[in-house]
Design a protein around this motif. Structure first.
Motif, short mmCIF file in Angstrom:
data_model
loop_
_atom_site.label_atom_id
_atom_site.label_comp_id
_atom_site.label_asym_id
_atom_site.label_seq_id
_atom_site.Cartn_x
_atom_site.Cartn_y
_atom_site.Cartn_z
N ASP A 164 0.84 -1.20 0.00
CA ASP A 164 0.00 0.00 0.00
C ASP A 164 0.88 1.25 0.00
O ASP A 164 2.11 1.14 -0.02
CB ASP A 164 -0.99 -0.02 1.16
N LYS A 165 0.27 2.41 0.07
CA LYS A 165 1.02 3.66 -0.01
C LYS A 165 1.93 3.88 1.20
O LYS A 165 2.81 4.74 1.16
CB LYS A 165 0.07 4.84 -0.18
N HIS A 166 1.75 3.10 2.25
CA HIS A 166 2.59 3.19 3.44
C HIS A 166 3.71 2.14 3.44
O HIS A 166 4.44 2.03 4.42
CB HIS A 166 1.75 3.06 4.72
N PRO A 209 -2.79 -7.64 2.01
CA PRO A 209 -3.29 -9.02 2.00
C PRO A 209 -4.33 -9.24 0.91
O PRO A 209 -5.04 -8.32 0.52
CB PRO A 209 -3.91 -9.19 3.38
N TRP A 210 -4.36 -10.44 0.41
CA TRP A 210 -5.40 -10.87 -0.51
C TRP A 210 -6.53 -11.42 0.35
O TRP A 210 -6.32 -11.80 1.50
CB TRP A 210 -4.87 -11.95 -1.43
N VAL A 211 -7.73 -11.47 -0.21
CA VAL A 211 -8.87 -12.02 0.51
C VAL A 211 -9.32 -13.28 -0.22
O VAL A 211 -9.50 -13.26 -1.45
CB VAL A 211 -10.03 -10.99 0.61
N LEU A 212 -9.46 -14.36 0.53
CA LEU A 212 -9.90 -15.63 -0.02
C LEU A 212 -11.14 -16.09 0.71
O LEU A 212 -11.34 -15.75 1.87
CB LEU A 212 -8.81 -16.69 0.12
N ALA A 213 -11.94 -16.88 0.04
CA ALA A 213 -13.13 -17.47 0.65
C ALA A 213 -13.31 -18.88 0.09
O ALA A 213 -12.98 -19.14 -1.06
CB ALA A 213 -14.37 -16.62 0.34
N PRO A 214 -13.83 -19.78 0.93
CA PRO A 214 -14.10 -21.12 0.42
C PRO A 214 -15.19 -21.08 -0.64
O PRO A 214 -16.07 -20.22 -0.60
CB PRO A 214 -14.55 -21.90 1.66
N VAL A 215 -15.12 -22.01 -1.57
CA VAL A 215 -16.12 -22.08 -2.64
C VAL A 215 -17.28 -22.97 -2.19
O VAL A 215 -17.13 -23.80 -1.29
CB VAL A 215 -15.52 -22.61 -3.97
N SER A 216 -18.41 -22.80 -2.82
CA SER A 216 -19.57 -23.63 -2.52
C SER A 216 -19.40 -25.01 -3.17
O SER A 216 -18.55 -25.20 -4.05
CB SER A 216 -20.84 -22.97 -3.08
#
Length: 131
Positions: free
Chosen positions: A27-29, A34-41
């Protein structure tokens, strides 16, 4: 058995997880983003399995890659500006172009973990120590 515990409103919501894939994306700092992940259905998983099955052969590598791609919520791999910047079109091609082999492998391991298809590395280490 009290079936009410299985009602949708009583089920624990599926949580997204943040994961720093690489310190190359800051980021600018100067802090890694971080990436965001989620389980799939199950439906998405079954579609991926069908896509990776050719006759009687199942392409496990392709399945793992497609599951990883489907698990990424952020960054939005369908974003046209992001794809244009890497000259990579399609979510899978973008992901394979953006990341180094090591970064991609780390992301894949995390995707497998959040989809319940592998134990977290800490648990594997504890299991090995206790064996």
């Amino acid at each position: 058995m009290d079936v009410s515990v299985f009602l949708a409103e009583n089920a624990k919501k599926v949580e997204k997880e943040s994961f720093v894939v690489s310190d190359r994306f800051k980021d600018k700092h100067g802090k890694p983003v971080p990436w965001v992940l989620a389980p799939v259905s199950c439906t998405v998983d079954n579609n991926i399995k069908q896509k990776c099955t050719h006759g009687k052969n199942f392409d496990n590598l392709s399945y793992t890659v497609e599951l990883t791609v489907a698990s990424v919520v952020e960054p939005n791999l369908a974003n046209a500006d992001l794809q244009d910047s890497y000259h990579a079109y399609g979510k899978r091609q973008l992901l394979e172009t953006m990341l180094t082999a090591g970064e991609f492998n780390a992301l894949t391991l995390k995707a497998l973990e959040i989809n319940g298809l592998s134990k977290p590395i800490d648990e594997l280490i504890d299991d090995a120590k206790n064996a």
